[in-house]
Design a protein around this motif. Structure first.
Motif, PDB file in Angstrom:
ATOM      1  N   VAL A   1      -8.147  63.003   5.966  1.00 15.61           N
ATOM      2  CA  VAL A   1      -9.572  63.094   5.668  1.00 15.61           C
ATOM      3  C   VAL A   1      -9.729  63.103   4.154  1.00 15.61           C
ATOM      4  O   VAL A   1      -8.987  63.782   3.444  1.00 15.61           O
ATOM      5  N   ARG A   2     -10.694  62.350   3.652  1.00 16.29           N
ATOM      6  CA  ARG A   2     -10.981  62.359   2.215  1.00 16.29           C
ATOM      7  C   ARG A   2     -12.490  62.418   1.992  1.00 16.29           C
ATOM      8  O   ARG A   2     -13.231  61.585   2.526  1.00 16.29           O
ATOM      9  N   HIS A   3     -12.943  63.380   1.212  1.00 16.06           N
ATOM     10  CA  HIS A   3     -14.355  63.523   0.888  1.00 16.06           C
ATOM     11  C   HIS A   3     -14.612  62.869  -0.469  1.00 16.06           C
ATOM     12  O   HIS A   3     -14.097  63.315  -1.497  1.00 16.06           O
ATOM     13  N   TRP A   4     -15.424  61.811  -0.468  1.00 13.57           N
ATOM     14  CA  TRP A   4     -15.684  61.042  -1.680  1.00 13.57           C
ATOM     15  C   TRP A   4     -16.816  61.640  -2.503  1.00 13.57           C
ATOM     16  O   TRP A   4     -16.771  61.629  -3.732  1.00 13.57           O
ATOM     17  N   THR A   5     -17.854  62.113  -1.827  1.00 11.89           N
ATOM     18  CA  THR A   5     -18.990  62.774  -2.472  1.00 11.89           C
ATOM     19  C   THR A   5     -19.483  63.854  -1.521  1.00 11.89           C
ATOM     20  O   THR A   5     -18.932  64.040  -0.424  1.00 11.89           O
ATOM     21  N   ASP A   6     -20.536  64.533  -1.900  1.00 18.98           N
ATOM     22  CA  ASP A   6     -21.129  65.535  -1.010  1.00 18.98           C
ATOM     23  C   ASP A   6     -21.719  64.893   0.245  1.00 18.98           C
ATOM     24  O   ASP A   6     -21.957  65.586   1.241  1.00 18.98           O
TER      25      ASP A   6
END
Length: 284
Positions: A32-37
């Motif tokens: 899982v990767r969170h790029w922005t909010d």
């Protein structure tokens, strides 16, 4: 791309027979990767039986509080040769699915219906010289799949990825993807030393200042993108296009493409451009 096709009470999904945490059609989250909010991507295991064409989408989801599946259509962002499946999603705080999905982590399970469909496939287009991918937001997901598929570059001399978001941070997923592809030694070996020039990236923002600004429709209709890239205006003899974004975006871009003389196609009748019929929704 998250497509707004809610199937919370899908009769074809078998309900779990116990409450032991076993999901129907379960696949395991591997990354899982969170790029922005508001944006994140994730990868899951791939069902052994799943075969798909790059650009198609599948239904994925989780169990709701009532124990029934909450499913939405997600474009597969990984190419058809990948051993895992990648997805790119928005986060909606009160969304029935993404309010839960955005909290997944490696080792968790999701529901995945292995029945891919969609219009953004190479077979729906006639042969041509240039292929334009036109996307806003998470609409880049199916093109992330197609850009990583060697067949795309076997069919077209040049691929232009036009992607528009509000801010530069929201473009990062696509920027990193294209940068990695341009420096992929395998792709250069397959397609030749000029592969870097064959994959063109044209990112624009609409709210934050950046090197390229403006909506895709304006940059196409006004000719700015052609001037910036040193390309001739679109014409039906050489150019093909795929469109993926909000319903309003799809309608507007379709009108622009038709003004260049391009005609909409489908799996059953290939033409000069195709549009994903399902669309990004606010309440996912």
């Amino acid at each position: 791309m998250t497509l707004d096709i809610p199937l919370a009470d899908d009769p074809h999904v078998t309900q779990p027979k116990s409450t032991a945490g076993i999901l129907p059609d379960a696949q395991t989250v591997t990354a899982v990767r969170h790029w922005t909010d508001g944006l994140f991507s994730f990868r899951v295991t791939r069902p052994a039986s799943l075969r798909f064409r790059s650009g198609e989408f599948v239904m994925i989801g989780l169990l709701g509080d009532n124990g029934k599946p909450i499913l939405r259509a997600y474009s597969i962002a990984s190419p058809n040769w990948d051993e895992e499946l990648e997805f790119y999603s928005i986060k909606v705080p009160d969304g029935p699915l993404t309010s839960k999905l955005q909290h997944i982590k490696p080792g968790d399970q999701i529901i995945l219906r292995p029945k891919p469909v969609g219009t953004l496939v190479l077979d729906a287009l006639l042969p041509g010289k240039r292929l334009w991918f036109l996307a806003t937001g998470t609409g880049i997901a199916p093109f992330a799949s197609l850009m990583r598929d060697p067949e795309t570059f076997e069919r077209y001399e040049q691929v232009i990825m036009m992607h528009t978001c509000r801010t530069k941070a929201e473009l990062e997923y696509g920027r990193e993807l294209v940068e990695n592809l341009r420096h992929d030694p395998l792709l250069s070996e397959i397609h030749g030393d000029d592969f870097t020039d064959r994959l063109v990236y044209y990112p624009t923002t609409t709210r934050e200042e950046s090197p390229f600004m403006g909506r895709i429709t304006d940059n196409l209709a006004g000719g700015k993108v052609f001037a910036d890239l040193g390309l001739p205006p679109m014409n039906p003899a050489e150019d093909r296009a795929m469109v993926c974004g909000s319903l309003a975006f799809n309608v507007d871009v379709k009108a622009v493409l038709e003004s260049f003389g391009l005609n909409e196609g489908a799996n059953s009748e290939p033409r000069e451009f195709v549009v994903e019929k399902a669309f990004v929704g606010e309440g996912v």
